[in-house]
Design a protein around this motif. Structure first.
Motif, PDB file in Angstrom:
ATOM      1  N   LYS A   1     -53.390 -19.172 -20.037  1.00 59.17           N
ATOM      2  CA  LYS A   1     -53.402 -20.568 -19.623  1.00 59.17           C
ATOM      3  C   LYS A   1     -52.520 -21.424 -20.542  1.00 59.17           C
ATOM      4  CE  LYS A   1     -56.661 -24.348 -18.846  1.00 59.17           C
ATOM      5  NZ  LYS A   1     -58.059 -24.761 -18.879  1.00 59.17           N
ATOM      6  N   TRP A   2     -52.344 -20.988 -21.800  1.00 57.89           N
ATOM      7  CA  TRP A   2     -51.679 -21.811 -22.806  1.00 57.89           C
ATOM      8  C   TRP A   2     -50.304 -21.330 -23.238  1.00 57.89           C
ATOM      9  CZ3 TRP A   2     -54.075 -26.083 -22.489  1.00 57.89           C
ATOM     10  CH2 TRP A   2     -55.449 -26.106 -22.296  1.00 57.89           C
ATOM     11  N   GLU A   3     -49.913 -20.087 -22.855  1.00 53.33           N
ATOM     12  CA  GLU A   3     -48.638 -19.561 -23.335  1.00 53.33           C
ATOM     13  C   GLU A   3     -48.117 -18.464 -22.422  1.00 53.33           C
ATOM     14  OE1 GLU A   3     -49.571 -18.115 -27.246  1.00 53.33           O
ATOM     15  OE2 GLU A   3     -50.634 -16.373 -26.479  1.00 53.33           O
ATOM     16  N   SER A   4     -46.794 -18.227 -22.538  1.00 52.22           N
ATOM     17  CA  SER A   4     -46.166 -17.188 -21.734  1.00 52.22           C
ATOM     18  C   SER A   4     -44.921 -16.688 -22.458  1.00 52.22           C
ATOM     19  CB  SER A   4     -45.780 -17.760 -20.371  1.00 52.22           C
ATOM     20  OG  SER A   4     -45.118 -16.795 -19.607  1.00 52.22           O
ATOM     21  N   GLY A   5     -44.806 -15.353 -22.560  1.00 50.61           N
ATOM     22  CA  GLY A   5     -43.633 -14.773 -23.206  1.00 50.61           C
ATOM     23  C   GLY A   5     -43.774 -13.270 -23.339  1.00 50.61           C
ATOM     24  N   MET A   6     -42.811 -12.657 -24.035  1.00 49.06           N
ATOM     25  CA  MET A   6     -42.773 -11.208 -24.200  1.00 49.06           C
ATOM     26  C   MET A   6     -43.366 -10.786 -25.543  1.00 49.06           C
ATOM     27  SD  MET A   6     -41.387 -10.018 -21.436  1.00 49.06           S
ATOM     28  CE  MET A   6     -40.943  -8.371 -21.907  1.00 49.06           C
ATOM     29  N   LEU A   7     -44.064  -9.627 -25.499  1.00 46.12           N
ATOM     30  CA  LEU A   7     -44.605  -9.018 -26.709  1.00 46.12           C
ATOM     31  C   LEU A   7     -43.904  -7.688 -26.940  1.00 46.12           C
ATOM     32  CD1 LEU A   7     -48.456  -9.549 -26.248  1.00 46.12           C
ATOM     33  CD2 LEU A   7     -46.974 -10.703 -27.896  1.00 46.12           C
ATOM     34  N   ASP A   8     -43.657  -7.386 -28.199  1.00 45.04           N
ATOM     35  CA  ASP A   8     -43.136  -6.087 -28.587  1.00 45.04           C
ATOM     36  C   ASP A   8     -44.038  -5.585 -29.702  1.00 45.04           C
ATOM     37  OD1 ASP A   8     -41.634  -3.828 -29.048  1.00 45.04           O
ATOM     38  OD2 ASP A   8     -40.070  -4.872 -30.177  1.00 45.04           O
ATOM     39  N   HIS A   9     -44.880  -4.599 -29.374  1.00 43.09           N
ATOM     40  CA  HIS A   9     -45.866  -4.087 -30.329  1.00 43.09           C
ATOM     41  C   HIS A   9     -46.730  -5.210 -30.886  1.00 43.09           C
ATOM     42  CE1 HIS A   9     -42.730  -0.949 -30.272  1.00 43.09           C
ATOM     43  NE2 HIS A   9     -43.778  -0.131 -30.331  1.00 43.09           N
ATOM     44  N   ARG A  10     -47.270  -6.062 -30.001  1.00 40.39           N
ATOM     45  CA  ARG A  10     -48.157  -7.180 -30.331  1.00 40.39           C
ATOM     46  C   ARG A  10     -47.487  -8.296 -31.123  1.00 40.39           C
ATOM     47  NH1 ARG A  10     -54.036  -4.520 -31.612  1.00 40.39           N
ATOM     48  NH2 ARG A  10     -54.076  -3.156 -29.809  1.00 40.39           N
ATOM     49  N   THR A  11     -46.161  -8.292 -31.185  1.00 46.69           N
ATOM     50  CA  THR A  11     -45.405  -9.335 -31.873  1.00 46.69           C
ATOM     51  C   THR A  11     -44.651 -10.142 -30.829  1.00 46.69           C
ATOM     52  OG1 THR A  11     -45.141  -7.944 -33.826  1.00 46.69           O
ATOM     53  CG2 THR A  11     -43.609  -9.785 -33.593  1.00 46.69           C
ATOM     54  N   LYS A  12     -44.734 -11.466 -30.945  1.00 48.74           N
ATOM     55  CA  LYS A  12     -44.013 -12.324 -30.014  1.00 48.74           C
ATOM     56  C   LYS A  12     -42.519 -12.207 -30.276  1.00 48.74           C
ATOM     57  CE  LYS A  12     -47.736 -15.617 -29.427  1.00 48.74           C
ATOM     58  NZ  LYS A  12     -48.187 -17.008 -29.584  1.00 48.74           N
ATOM     59  N   VAL A  13     -41.760 -11.969 -29.195  1.00 44.55           N
ATOM     60  CA  VAL A  13     -40.307 -11.881 -29.284  1.00 44.55           C
ATOM     61  C   VAL A  13     -39.685 -12.727 -28.185  1.00 44.55           C
ATOM     62  CG1 VAL A  13     -40.256  -9.582 -30.351  1.00 44.55           C
ATOM     63  CG2 VAL A  13     -40.227  -9.789 -27.863  1.00 44.55           C
ATOM     64  N   GLY A  14     -38.466 -13.170 -28.434  1.00 46.40           N
ATOM     65  CA  GLY A  14     -37.755 -13.941 -27.427  1.00 46.40           C
ATOM     66  C   GLY A  14     -38.346 -15.324 -27.227  1.00 46.40           C
ATOM     67  N   VAL A  15     -38.015 -15.914 -26.105  1.00 49.41           N
ATOM     68  CA  VAL A  15     -38.423 -17.283 -25.809  1.00 49.41           C
ATOM     69  C   VAL A  15     -39.827 -17.304 -25.215  1.00 49.41           C
ATOM     70  CG1 VAL A  15     -37.881 -19.349 -24.471  1.00 49.41           C
ATOM     71  CG2 VAL A  15     -36.032 -17.995 -25.481  1.00 49.41           C
ATOM     72  N   TRP A  16     -40.683 -18.123 -25.799  1.00 51.79           N
ATOM     73  CA  TRP A  16     -42.050 -18.333 -25.315  1.00 51.79           C
ATOM     74  C   TRP A  16     -42.188 -19.783 -24.889  1.00 51.79           C
ATOM     75  CZ3 TRP A  16     -46.896 -15.511 -25.718  1.00 51.79           C
ATOM     76  CH2 TRP A  16     -46.700 -14.149 -25.950  1.00 51.79           C
ATOM     77  N   GLU A  17     -42.975 -19.983 -23.840  1.00 58.30           N
ATOM     78  CA  GLU A  17     -43.330 -21.331 -23.414  1.00 58.30           C
ATOM     79  C   GLU A  17     -44.794 -21.558 -23.750  1.00 58.30           C
ATOM     80  OE1 GLU A  17     -42.347 -21.883 -19.272  1.00 58.30           O
ATOM     81  OE2 GLU A  17     -40.308 -22.494 -19.825  1.00 58.30           O
ATOM     82  N   TYR A  18     -45.080 -22.758 -24.244  1.00 60.29           N
ATOM     83  CA  TYR A  18     -46.446 -23.147 -24.582  1.00 60.29           C
ATOM     84  C   TYR A  18     -46.816 -24.358 -23.745  1.00 60.29           C
ATOM     85  CZ  TYR A  18     -45.765 -19.947 -28.427  1.00 60.29           C
ATOM     86  OH  TYR A  18     -45.510 -18.826 -29.169  1.00 60.29           O
TER      87      TYR A  18
END
Length: 169
Positions: free
Chosen positions: A5-22
């Motif tokens: 509900k609060w965020e969207s983006g890609m994970l790589d081994h549970r690490t946020k990578v690339g562009v995220w929207e909040y």
């Protein structure tokens, strides 16, 4: 792709990578993008402006003054991400026994690298609430975007208000 509900983006081994929207919710209950942050390059790409506010800002080494900044200090992920930490508040037994309620405001410095330090109580209510508010503020990770004046990052004091309310029977 990881989406809540609060965020969207890609994970790589549970690490946020690339562009995220909040995301956040407006007063009219509309969901909007409040931040777009590139976790790979550690850059803020977009933020939804809020009302212009003054922050206690270091204008010269050791010299602090309240100033309007062009970009406020922000926690990466916005208020929803910050709430993960602020909701861990534990009501002190002494305050419960004394029926003490109210708000505690903690201030801390967000430096030009987004690191926090110098936590202190700006407005307190006592009975253990001030110490608990400080404890919670110190658990917030160093995931801050510094304030900016023009294109220069500046140290500012961020004020965080935490509420202590007794449950109504």
């Amino acid at each position: 792709m990881h989406t809540t509900k609060w965020e969207s983006g890609m994970l790589d081994h549970r690490t946020k990578v690339g562009v995220w929207e909040y995301y956040g919710i407006t007063r009219s209950k509309e969901q909007v993008v409040v931040q777009r942050y590139d976790h790979s390059s550690k850059q803020l790409l977009y933020y939804r402006p809020v009302a212009r506010m003054e922050y206690n800002t270091e204008v010269a080494p050791g010299e602090w003054r309240y100033k309007v900044v062009d970009q406020p200090p922000m926690f990466i992920g916005g208020d929803a991400a910050l709430a993960v930490y602020t909701t861990q508040l534990q009501y002190p037994q002494q305050a419960q026994d004394s029926n003490i309620q109210g708000q505690v405001t903690v201030g801390f410095v967000v430096d030009t690298l987004g690191q926090v330090s110098a936590h202190r109580v700006l407005r307190g209510i006592g009975a253990g609430c001030d110490q608990e508010a400080l404890r919670v503020a110190r658990t917030i990770p160093n995931e801050w975007i510094p304030a900016r004046i023009g294109n220069r990052a500046v140290p500012t004091e961020y004020e965080l208000t935490l509420s202590f309310r007794l449950a109504q029977p």
